[in-house]
Design a protein around this motif. Sequence first.
Motif, PDB file in Angstrom:
ATOM      1  N   ASP A 126      41.195  36.014  44.829  1.00 37.88           N
ATOM      2  CA  ASP A 126      40.911  37.597  44.757  1.00 37.88           C
ATOM      3  C   ASP A 126      40.493  37.973  45.981  1.00 37.88           C
ATOM      4  O   ASP A 126      39.767  37.367  46.722  1.00 37.88           O
ATOM      5  CB  ASP A 126      39.967  37.926  43.715  1.00 37.88           C
ATOM      6  CG  ASP A 126      39.867  39.365  43.484  1.00 37.88           C
ATOM      7  OD1 ASP A 126      40.715  40.088  44.013  1.00 37.88           O
ATOM      8  OD2 ASP A 126      38.695  40.023  42.860  1.00 37.88           O
ATOM      9  N   THR A 127      41.121  39.047  46.558  1.00 43.39           N
ATOM     10  CA  THR A 127      40.792  39.828  47.708  1.00 43.39           C
ATOM     11  C   THR A 127      39.606  40.277  47.750  1.00 43.39           C
ATOM     12  O   THR A 127      38.935  40.580  48.837  1.00 43.39           O
ATOM     13  CB  THR A 127      41.860  40.810  48.404  1.00 43.39           C
ATOM     14  OG1 THR A 127      42.199  41.445  47.493  1.00 43.39           O
ATOM     15  CG2 THR A 127      43.197  39.934  48.480  1.00 43.39           C
ATOM     16  N   GLY A 128      39.240  40.905  46.670  1.00 45.72           N
ATOM     17  CA  GLY A 128      37.793  41.481  46.411  1.00 45.72           C
ATOM     18  C   GLY A 128      37.454  42.682  47.681  1.00 45.72           C
ATOM     19  O   GLY A 128      38.393  43.400  47.718  1.00 45.72           O
ATOM     20  N   ASN A 162      41.829  30.375  41.385  1.00 42.56           N
ATOM     21  CA  ASN A 162      40.447  31.055  40.722  1.00 42.56           C
ATOM     22  C   ASN A 162      40.559  31.609  39.575  1.00 42.56           C
ATOM     23  O   ASN A 162      41.605  32.475  39.321  1.00 42.56           O
ATOM     24  CB  ASN A 162      39.779  31.927  41.836  1.00 42.56           C
ATOM     25  CG  ASN A 162      38.235  32.020  41.602  1.00 42.56           C
ATOM     26  OD1 ASN A 162      37.666  32.264  40.641  1.00 42.56           O
ATOM     27  ND2 ASN A 162      37.554  31.878  42.895  1.00 42.56           N
ATOM     28  N   GLU A 182      38.980  33.834  37.983  1.00 42.77           N
ATOM     29  CA  GLU A 182      38.666  35.154  37.938  1.00 42.77           C
ATOM     30  C   GLU A 182      40.202  35.910  38.051  1.00 42.77           C
ATOM     31  O   GLU A 182      40.275  37.119  37.634  1.00 42.77           O
ATOM     32  CB  GLU A 182      37.998  35.539  38.902  1.00 42.77           C
ATOM     33  CG  GLU A 182      38.345  35.475  40.397  1.00 42.77           C
ATOM     34  CD  GLU A 182      37.039  35.794  41.356  1.00 42.77           C
ATOM     35  OE1 GLU A 182      37.535  35.877  42.557  1.00 42.77           O
ATOM     36  OE2 GLU A 182      36.118  35.986  40.938  1.00 42.77           O
ATOM     37  N   LEU A 183      41.219  35.136  38.556  1.00 50.33           N
ATOM     38  CA  LEU A 183      42.441  35.869  38.703  1.00 50.33           C
ATOM     39  C   LEU A 183      43.327  35.851  37.474  1.00 50.33           C
ATOM     40  O   LEU A 183      44.418  36.382  37.080  1.00 50.33           O
ATOM     41  CB  LEU A 183      43.461  35.087  39.811  1.00 50.33           C
ATOM     42  CG  LEU A 183      42.858  35.317  41.476  1.00 50.33           C
ATOM     43  CD1 LEU A 183      43.957  34.508  42.134  1.00 50.33           C
ATOM     44  CD2 LEU A 183      42.972  36.891  41.596  1.00 50.33           C
TER      45      LEU A 183
END
Length: 441
Positions: free
Chosen positions: A206-208, A240, A242-243
């Motif tokens: 994630d680029t966050g 990751n 979270e993606l």
Amino acid sequence: MNRISKIFQPLLIIPKNAVVRNQDLTSKSQRLMMECGLIRPSGNGSFFILPILQRSVEKLVGIIDHHMQKIDCQKITMPTLTSADLWKMSGRFEDAQSELLIVKDRHEKLHLLSPTHEESITSLLASIAGTSYRLFPLKFYQITSKFRDEMKPRFGLIRAKEFLMKDLYTFDCDLESAKISYETVNEQYKNLFDYLEIPYVKIEADTGLMGGNISHEYHILTSIGEDHIVQCKKCNKAVNKELLNEKQLICDECVPEDIEQHEGIEIGHTFVLEDKYTKALNATYLSKKGKPEILQMGCYGIGVTRLIAASIERFSTESEIRWPIPIAPFKLCIIPPKEGSKEQEKVKDLMEEIDNFLKSKEKSLRDDVVIDDRTQITIGKRLMHTKRLGIPFIIVIGSKAAEEINPTVELHDLNQNIVHELSITDALNKVMSQIKTYEIV
């Protein structure tokens, strides 16, 4: 020659029956480094790096310098303090404020102890008007202390409030060129981690808060890792967690049976930032048409102290440190006989032979050798100490070295878990040839 007796190494002796609180030593790497006198806490989430570990840090810095400069990166130093106004301009100040260490000067101006330097380096480019397109791409990097107000610092150097990091920033004239720079840096990261012989996984991330549209993380897999990595055994692709949505697979060909989950410690992160910062701070270049155009940007980090700690976490046993050989503080330890033993007198010529051998080698090789000159201590105790410290090669000059016919020494190869019995010349040559393979060229 380096001598153990002259090195400041305050060992932490924990009695066998002592009760150690979980919050005191929360990871294997932290416990081993504390017990072996490599680090000492200076406060919650900050540490003294002591002389033996400092050697490893400086070796890793040199290796990073070498790999960055091979792709034309230029090393600079940016101010530790960054104006909060720059972070407000980029839009990150409010979102990241909970993790920022903020100071106020006598003029009531807010500054950050920088956790990262995207705004700072972009402001430098923005302050220089009329930079020609011919000068790009530009790649600037530094290796400095960073600061993050961690709510719960843990695992020693793995998650600390103050840490050493390499951060690199690239600037290009267009997005296509920025992506080429991105691939160039990522390929060099691969070369760097391969040289260190670190088993890492590169994953989509994630680029966050950083922004942009492309991001990858580099992880060392270990049970204390705080990132959850989903990997397909079939296509080897990893992301990751979270993606992914709850039941989403990594790719169209993956089936649930192919999916594995791991925990990882992030040691590197790369981003294509596009114009998030350059547009906000008006960082431009002069195009071929002589008009100012907004630059495209990338950023790339490697946690220097975290990488060392994560490597120790991955490679070490519960009782002994193990290092990636290129960053071991010393690569060879020589343990001579105990003072007053019958062997001590008989091996005087052999010790002189060792001294002459090392003097004939270049300084870089000699400096990787340490002698455990605490001869008032038995060979057994010194060997145990050296193995605990994880010096990859150990030459023990024991009773067989004093024999009249075919005297031999013990050569311990810790990473291979092998003990050789060799003549002193053969043992030294074997170790030196191994050390030489890790010279940076």
